[in-house]
Design a protein around this motif. Sequence first.
Motif, PDB file in Angstrom:
ATOM      1  N   LYS A  71     -62.824   6.670  34.465  1.00 34.27           N
ATOM      2  CA  LYS A  71     -62.773   6.431  33.028  1.00 34.27           C
ATOM      3  C   LYS A  71     -62.613   4.949  32.755  1.00 34.27           C
ATOM      4  N   LEU A  72     -63.322   4.485  31.765  1.00 31.85           N
ATOM      5  CA  LEU A  72     -63.240   3.108  31.297  1.00 31.85           C
ATOM      6  C   LEU A  72     -62.907   3.156  29.819  1.00 31.85           C
ATOM      7  N   GLY A  73     -61.940   2.394  29.408  1.00 31.02           N
ATOM      8  CA  GLY A  73     -61.551   2.367  28.003  1.00 31.02           C
ATOM      9  C   GLY A  73     -61.338   0.948  27.522  1.00 31.02           C
ATOM     10  N   VAL A  74     -61.884   0.651  26.353  1.00 26.53           N
ATOM     11  CA  VAL A  74     -61.703  -0.659  25.732  1.00 26.53           C
ATOM     12  C   VAL A  74     -61.315  -0.425  24.284  1.00 26.53           C
ATOM     13  N   THR A  75     -60.220  -1.021  23.854  1.00 21.32           N
ATOM     14  CA  THR A  75     -59.794  -0.914  22.466  1.00 21.32           C
ATOM     15  C   THR A  75     -59.703  -2.302  21.863  1.00 21.32           C
ATOM     16  N   TYR A  76     -59.920  -2.383  20.559  1.00 19.96           N
ATOM     17  CA  TYR A  76     -59.816  -3.656  19.841  1.00 19.96           C
ATOM     18  C   TYR A  76     -59.220  -3.377  18.478  1.00 19.96           C
ATOM     19  N   LEU A  77     -58.347  -4.265  18.025  1.00 19.69           N
ATOM     20  CA  LEU A  77     -57.697  -4.120  16.739  1.00 19.69           C
ATOM     21  C   LEU A  77     -57.750  -5.450  16.010  1.00 19.69           C
ATOM     22  N   ASN A  78     -58.317  -5.444  14.825  1.00 19.15           N
ATOM     23  CA  ASN A  78     -58.323  -6.628  13.968  1.00 19.15           C
ATOM     24  C   ASN A  78     -57.252  -6.400  12.906  1.00 19.15           C
ATOM     25  N   TYR A  79     -56.102  -7.004  13.117  1.00 16.87           N
ATOM     26  CA  TYR A  79     -54.934  -6.765  12.287  1.00 16.87           C
ATOM     27  C   TYR A  79     -54.890  -7.778  11.154  1.00 16.87           C
ATOM     28  N   PHE A  80     -53.831  -7.800  10.391  1.00 14.99           N
ATOM     29  CA  PHE A  80     -53.740  -8.702   9.239  1.00 14.99           C
ATOM     30  C   PHE A  80     -53.516 -10.151   9.657  1.00 14.99           C
ATOM     31  N   ALA A  81     -53.840 -11.072   8.761  1.00 17.73           N
ATOM     32  CA  ALA A  81     -53.587 -12.511   8.907  1.00 17.73           C
ATOM     33  C   ALA A  81     -54.187 -13.095  10.181  1.00 17.73           C
ATOM     34  N   GLY A  82     -55.328 -12.592  10.611  1.00 21.80           N
ATOM     35  CA  GLY A  82     -55.995 -13.153  11.768  1.00 21.80           C
ATOM     36  C   GLY A  82     -55.473 -12.687  13.111  1.00 21.80           C
ATOM     37  N   PHE A  83     -54.488 -11.816  13.114  1.00 25.40           N
ATOM     38  CA  PHE A  83     -53.961 -11.300  14.374  1.00 25.40           C
ATOM     39  C   PHE A  83     -54.933 -10.265  14.914  1.00 25.40           C
ATOM     40  N   ASN A  84     -55.295 -10.388  16.177  1.00 23.61           N
ATOM     41  CA  ASN A  84     -56.155  -9.388  16.808  1.00 23.61           C
ATOM     42  C   ASN A  84     -55.638  -9.112  18.210  1.00 23.61           C
ATOM     43  N   GLY A  85     -56.010  -7.985  18.720  1.00 22.19           N
ATOM     44  CA  GLY A  85     -55.552  -7.620  20.054  1.00 22.19           C
ATOM     45  C   GLY A  85     -56.276  -6.395  20.548  1.00 22.19           C
ATOM     46  N   GLY A  86     -55.967  -6.013  21.752  1.00 19.36           N
ATOM     47  CA  GLY A  86     -56.598  -4.839  22.329  1.00 19.36           C
ATOM     48  C   GLY A  86     -56.245  -4.692  23.784  1.00 19.36           C
ATOM     49  N   ALA A  87     -56.996  -3.838  24.443  1.00 22.44           N
ATOM     50  CA  ALA A  87     -56.740  -3.570  25.847  1.00 22.44           C
ATOM     51  C   ALA A  87     -58.023  -3.109  26.519  1.00 22.44           C
ATOM     52  N   ALA A  88     -58.078  -3.312  27.810  1.00 19.58           N
ATOM     53  CA  ALA A  88     -59.174  -2.811  28.643  1.00 19.58           C
ATOM     54  C   ALA A  88     -58.549  -2.132  29.856  1.00 19.58           C
ATOM     55  N   SER A  89     -59.094  -0.978  30.204  1.00 18.90           N
ATOM     56  CA  SER A  89     -58.508  -0.200  31.284  1.00 18.90           C
ATOM     57  C   SER A  89     -59.603   0.542  32.047  1.00 18.90           C
ATOM     58  N   PHE A  90     -59.417   0.636  33.357  1.00 15.42           N
ATOM     59  CA  PHE A  90     -60.325   1.398  34.211  1.00 15.42           C
ATOM     60  C   PHE A  90     -59.477   2.213  35.176  1.00 15.42           C
ATOM     61  N   VAL A  91     -59.772   3.503  35.270  1.00 12.79           N
ATOM     62  CA  VAL A  91     -59.040   4.409  36.160  1.00 12.79           C
ATOM     63  C   VAL A  91     -60.051   5.125  37.057  1.00 12.79           C
ATOM     64  N   MET A  92     -59.758   5.147  38.347  1.00 15.65           N
ATOM     65  CA  MET A  92     -60.617   5.840  39.307  1.00 15.65           C
ATOM     66  C   MET A  92     -59.747   6.704  40.222  1.00 15.65           C
ATOM     67  N   PRO A  93     -59.939   8.010  40.193  1.00 19.58           N
ATOM     68  CA  PRO A  93     -59.160   8.868  41.084  1.00 19.58           C
ATOM     69  C   PRO A  93     -59.616   8.720  42.533  1.00 19.58           C
ATOM     70  N   ILE A  94     -58.665   8.691  43.439  1.00 21.15           N
ATOM     71  CA  ILE A  94     -58.956   8.593  44.869  1.00 21.15           C
ATOM     72  C   ILE A  94     -58.871   9.976  45.509  1.00 21.15           C
ATOM     73  N   SER A  95     -57.837  10.703  45.151  1.00 19.30           N
ATOM     74  CA  SER A  95     -57.657  12.070  45.649  1.00 19.30           C
ATOM     75  C   SER A  95     -56.996  12.879  44.536  1.00 19.30           C
ATOM     76  N   ASP A  96     -56.548  14.075  44.855  1.00 17.03           N
ATOM     77  CA  ASP A  96     -55.893  14.905  43.840  1.00 17.03           C
ATOM     78  C   ASP A  96     -54.540  14.350  43.409  1.00 17.03           C
ATOM     79  N   LYS A  97     -53.939  13.555  44.273  1.00 15.75           N
ATOM     80  CA  LYS A  97     -52.589  13.071  43.985  1.00 15.75           C
ATOM     81  C   LYS A  97     -52.490  11.572  43.753  1.00 15.75           C
ATOM     82  N   SER A  98     -53.606  10.860  43.735  1.00 14.88           N
ATOM     83  CA  SER A  98     -53.513   9.408  43.547  1.00 14.88           C
ATOM     84  C   SER A  98     -54.746   8.865  42.831  1.00 14.88           C
ATOM     85  N   SER A  99     -54.531   7.752  42.155  1.00 19.63           N
ATOM     86  CA  SER A  99     -55.592   7.069  41.416  1.00 19.63           C
ATOM     87  C   SER A  99     -55.357   5.571  41.496  1.00 19.63           C
ATOM     88  N   ILE A 100     -56.423   4.833  41.250  1.00 21.99           N
ATOM     89  CA  ILE A 100     -56.344   3.379  41.151  1.00 21.99           C
ATOM     90  C   ILE A 100     -56.633   3.015  39.703  1.00 21.99           C
TER      91      ILE A 100
END
Length: 112
Positions: A71-100
């Motif tokens: 899964k790949l996820g990217v979020t972006y937020l354009n907040y008030f007074a010029g404030f902006n932010g967000g996040a980027a994330s990538f998850v890859m399962p390796i086995s049933d009990k672990s992920s990177i």
Amino acid sequence: MKIITLLMLVLFLVQPLFAIHNDAGTSVFNFLKIPIGPRGAAMANAFCGLSNDELAPFWNPAGLPQVKNKKLGVTYLNYFAGFNGGAASFVMPISDKSSIAIFSKFAGVGNI
């Protein structure tokens, strides 16, 4: 006995002095505590037990083994007074009990 009484008196009088500023800095910049992702924000930040998507590294990394596909996820937020932010994330399962996972959160204020 006088020493113990004096010590207890000092401890009870000094404790309130430290308790006065326990909430320092919690009321001015509350707008910086912006939740990441629409699911967590819609649940009023009560998303820790259900974090089974690409934003699990932010909400609760213990939910990473629940992610079954890449899964790949990217979020972006354009907040008030010029404030902006967000996040980027990538998850890859390796086995049933672990992920990177790779997660990055960013924030900015206009030209600053």
